[in-house]
Design a protein around this motif. Structure first.
Motif, mmCIF file in Angstrom:
data_model
loop_
_atom_site.group_PDB
_atom_site.id
_atom_site.type_symbol
_atom_site.label_atom_id
_atom_site.label_comp_id
_atom_site.label_asym_id
_atom_site.label_seq_id
_atom_site.Cartn_x
_atom_site.Cartn_y
_atom_site.Cartn_z
ATOM 1 N N ARG A 111 1.195 -2.806 -10.817
ATOM 2 C CA ARG A 111 -0.520 -2.797 -10.465
ATOM 3 C C ARG A 111 -0.908 -1.266 -10.114
ATOM 4 N NH1 ARG A 111 -2.760 -8.269 -8.341
ATOM 5 N NH2 ARG A 111 -1.833 -9.580 -10.206
ATOM 6 N N GLY A 112 0.212 -0.784 -9.679
ATOM 7 C CA GLY A 112 -0.201 0.543 -9.054
ATOM 8 C C GLY A 112 -0.462 0.592 -7.963
ATOM 9 N N GLN A 113 -0.694 -0.208 -6.304
ATOM 10 C CA GLN A 113 -0.959 -0.880 -5.417
ATOM 11 C C GLN A 113 0.261 -0.104 -4.802
ATOM 12 O OE1 GLN A 113 -1.466 -4.712 -5.500
ATOM 13 N NE2 GLN A 113 -3.584 -4.960 -5.909
ATOM 14 N N MET A 114 0.037 1.350 -4.384
ATOM 15 C CA MET A 114 1.085 1.921 -3.997
ATOM 16 C C MET A 114 1.350 1.637 -2.426
ATOM 17 S SD MET A 114 2.919 2.146 -5.900
ATOM 18 C CE MET A 114 4.833 2.890 -5.481
ATOM 19 N N LEU A 115 0.206 1.694 -1.475
ATOM 20 C CA LEU A 115 0.064 1.536 0.063
ATOM 21 C C LEU A 115 0.568 -0.619 0.127
ATOM 22 C CD1 LEU A 115 -0.572 1.930 2.426
ATOM 23 C CD2 LEU A 115 -3.249 1.585 2.049
ATOM 24 N N ARG A 116 -0.089 -1.103 -0.343
ATOM 25 C CA ARG A 116 0.714 -2.094 -0.376
ATOM 26 C C ARG A 116 1.985 -2.899 -0.394
ATOM 27 N NH1 ARG A 116 0.570 -6.681 2.213
ATOM 28 N NH2 ARG A 116 0.349 -8.815 0.894
ATOM 29 N N ARG A 117 2.558 -1.869 -1.468
ATOM 30 C CA ARG A 117 4.327 -1.790 -1.659
ATOM 31 C C ARG A 117 4.374 -1.427 -0.693
ATOM 32 N NH1 ARG A 117 8.299 -0.233 -2.295
ATOM 33 N NH2 ARG A 117 8.490 1.779 -1.770
ATOM 34 N N ARG A 118 4.144 -0.184 -0.330
ATOM 35 C CA ARG A 118 4.719 0.504 1.386
ATOM 36 C C ARG A 118 4.523 -0.538 2.031
ATOM 37 N NH1 ARG A 118 2.485 5.338 2.381
ATOM 38 N NH2 ARG A 118 2.725 5.821 0.477
#
Length: 112
Positions: free
Chosen positions: A50-57
């Motif tokens: 989903r492009g939620q890189m902060l959430r992924r981090r």
């Protein structure tokens, strides 16, 4: 298109639970560790897609912390498992010894 501040506040309040960071419960055993790791890895893949890189981090940090807790949990469980395994081996060996002693008594009794 302009939004009223109250609408933005309401939208933000409704969206926050989706972004809230939930701390997984403490793992109880190795299986629980694996299950929690799988959930975090799935959530990381979903966030990435989903492009939620902060959430992924953030999820990656949670996964690293979980793995640290699981490694700390493993020696205690590993020790308990080794103790149980050795106790089982001792019971097996004692049973074999008793059978061998019984066979020896039988052979000695036959020769007399």
């Amino acid at each position: 298109m302009r939004f009223k501040p109250c609408f933005l506040a309401l939208a933000w309040a409704l969206a926050m639970p989706a972004f809230a960071q939930t701390t997984p419960p403490e793992p109880l055993d190795a299986a629980d560790c694996k299950a929690q790791e799988a959930v975090l890895e799935r959530d990381m893949a979903l966030a990435r897609s989903r492009g939620q890189m902060l959430r992924r981090r953030e999820l990656g940090d949670e996964l690293a912390a979980l793995q640290t807790r699981c490694v700390a949990l493993a020696p205690a469980q590993g020790r308990a498992a080794r103790i149980e395994k050795l106790e089982q081996e001792i019971r097996t060996i004692r049973a074999e010894l008793e059978r061998a002693e019984e066979q020896l008594r039988s052979l000695k009794a036959e020769s007399h």
